[in-house]
Scaffold this motif. Sequence first.
Motif, PDB file in Angstrom:
ATOM      1  N   HIS A   1       0.816  -1.221   0.000  1.00 15.80           N
ATOM      2  CA  HIS A   1       0.000   0.000   0.000  1.00 15.80           C
ATOM      3  C   HIS A   1       0.845   1.265   0.000  1.00 15.80           C
ATOM      4  CE1 HIS A   1       0.046   0.872   4.454  1.00 15.80           C
ATOM      5  NE2 HIS A   1       0.098  -0.442   4.589  1.00 15.80           N
TER       6      HIS A   1
ATOM      7  N   ASP B   1       6.043   1.572   6.925  1.00 19.31           N
ATOM      8  CA  ASP B   1       4.763   0.896   6.652  1.00 19.31           C
ATOM      9  C   ASP B   1       3.973   1.807   5.716  1.00 19.31           C
ATOM     10  OD1 ASP B   1       2.266  -0.281   6.666  1.00 19.31           O
ATOM     11  OD2 ASP B   1       1.804   0.304   8.725  1.00 19.31           O
ATOM     12  N   ASP B   2       3.870   1.572   4.427  1.00 19.94           N
ATOM     13  CA  ASP B   2       4.245   0.319   3.840  1.00 19.94           C
ATOM     14  C   ASP B   2       5.160   0.568   2.629  1.00 19.94           C
ATOM     15  OD1 ASP B   2       4.195  -2.473   3.483  1.00 19.94           O
ATOM     16  OD2 ASP B   2       2.500  -2.360   2.131  1.00 19.94           O
TER      17      ASP B   2
ATOM     18  N   GLU C   1      -5.240   1.731   2.320  1.00 16.47           N
ATOM     19  CA  GLU C   1      -5.238   0.570   3.220  1.00 16.47           C
ATOM     20  C   GLU C   1      -5.468   1.019   4.650  1.00 16.47           C
ATOM     21  OE1 GLU C   1      -3.836  -2.472   5.978  1.00 16.47           O
ATOM     22  OE2 GLU C   1      -2.996  -0.484   5.730  1.00 16.47           O
ATOM     23  N   GLU C   2      -4.928   2.191   4.992  1.00 18.38           N
ATOM     24  CA  GLU C   2      -5.000   2.659   6.384  1.00 18.38           C
ATOM     25  C   GLU C   2      -6.401   3.078   6.805  1.00 18.38           C
ATOM     26  OE1 GLU C   2      -2.727   2.048   8.267  1.00 18.38           O
ATOM     27  OE2 GLU C   2      -0.832   2.075   7.180  1.00 18.38           O
TER      28      GLU C   2
ATOM     29  N   ASP D   1       2.989  -6.262   3.704  1.00 19.47           N
ATOM     30  CA  ASP D   1       2.742  -5.141   4.610  1.00 19.47           C
ATOM     31  C   ASP D   1       3.530  -5.445   5.884  1.00 19.47           C
ATOM     32  OD1 ASP D   1       1.680  -2.853   5.663  1.00 19.47           O
ATOM     33  OD2 ASP D   1      -0.409  -3.550   5.661  1.00 19.47           O
TER      34      ASP D   1
HETATM   35 CO    CO Z   1       0.572  -1.274   6.529  1.00 16.52          CO
END
Ligand code: CO
Length: 435
Positions: free
Chosen positions: A78, A227-228, A258-259, A304
């Motif tokens: 991501h 991350d990431d 994604e977060e 991830d």
């Molecule tokens: Co992540």
Amino acid sequence: MNNVSELLTFIENSPTAFHAVANICSELEASGRKRLSEGEAWKLEAGQGYFVTRNMSSVIAFDIPDGEADSFRMVAAHSDSPTFKIKENAELAVRGKYTQLNVEKYGGMLFSAWFDRPLSIAGRVLVRTERGMEARLIDVGRDLLVIPNVAIHMNREVNDGFKYNAQTDLMPLFGDETAKDGFKKLIAETAGVAEEDILGTDLFLYPRVKGTVIGHEGEYILSPRLDDLECAWSGLRAFLAADKPARGVNMLCVFDNEEVGSGTKQGADSTFLYDVMQRIFIAIGRSAEDAYRAAANSFMLSADNAHAVHPNHPEKTDAENCVFMNDGIVIKFNANQRYTTDGVSAAFFHRLLKDNEIPFQHFANRSDIAGGGTLGNISGSHVSINTLDIGLAQLAMHSAVETAGAKDLDHMVRGMTAFYTSGVETGRDGEFFLG
Ligand code: CO
């Protein structure tokens, strides 16, 4: 430059998901891959690589093989990280003397890490053109803002634990009273356009700290957005290193959002990946049957980062299924399938890593801790293929700066490259041939 300094430069140049995707696209373009647009017809040639973005914040790259397109080898990661987004009405006045920026949180970050450090602003602005509008990426690129702590004298109990209020405790200081009405001007200047020509914005804060190497022997890296972006960058390196496969389609998928749960038009919970796969099969003139067969032969690495054992709190991780920085690629397991790894996908990857002498380790959460999810199982609900969740061990996930292992980057690049150069065919359900 070695891998670590290249990664740190990539992260520094990628203050937002938009910038990360733009930087990935530049490298893809420099390698000879051709840019496609979702709104145009696709003509694809054997032996040629391509890439396509959605919302400028997600990208899918793929290489069409000279031989049969009979499988997909995908790496997914991501592009976004937890941060603060600036609201449309951006300024807040305090007692006629201070100007703050009005922000809300994007994703779940460790609030305390964002205090008392220089912050800046980057993102996307939509600029009026003759016939409509166009997007431009901007980065103010200087120390600009601070979210100041309250002095210990005014909050004596803060070290006993403090509950932050996102509306009152986290607004960054932008300037004195003269900064009132200065925000739009600053953004317009940075974009090189007139204020009235800015029709829309997606602007975020980012910490100005540069990534660095730390530890007794330089064994750790300390940087924002590991991350990431660490996995996204590793995926890109491996995708480029693997070059054009003899058969099967190599794919690199870097998704935004994604977060915040992936549920956007460009996130892993969208049709983006499915759409691209379908269009590849249409463009190369293959049947729906061919597409189903290819899906059955396909694997995805959902990459991830993972939680390393914390030096102050080793009890937070499972006694045996725990991971350490620099000890290799982390393979993640979860009985409730928040991580997609199962016996089949683990066996495939175990064999690949063992054959290539790449170190790996296994992670599962403590059985009494829910842990976090990632994008693998979300993507799997749209494109249902064999998937496993992997990552690199790191500390302080979702802090403004995170710590990871300097040696692990090579492990991940080598592991992903081995994956991209591998072949799989399915036999009966549960039977696989590697080659
Ligand atoms: Co992540």
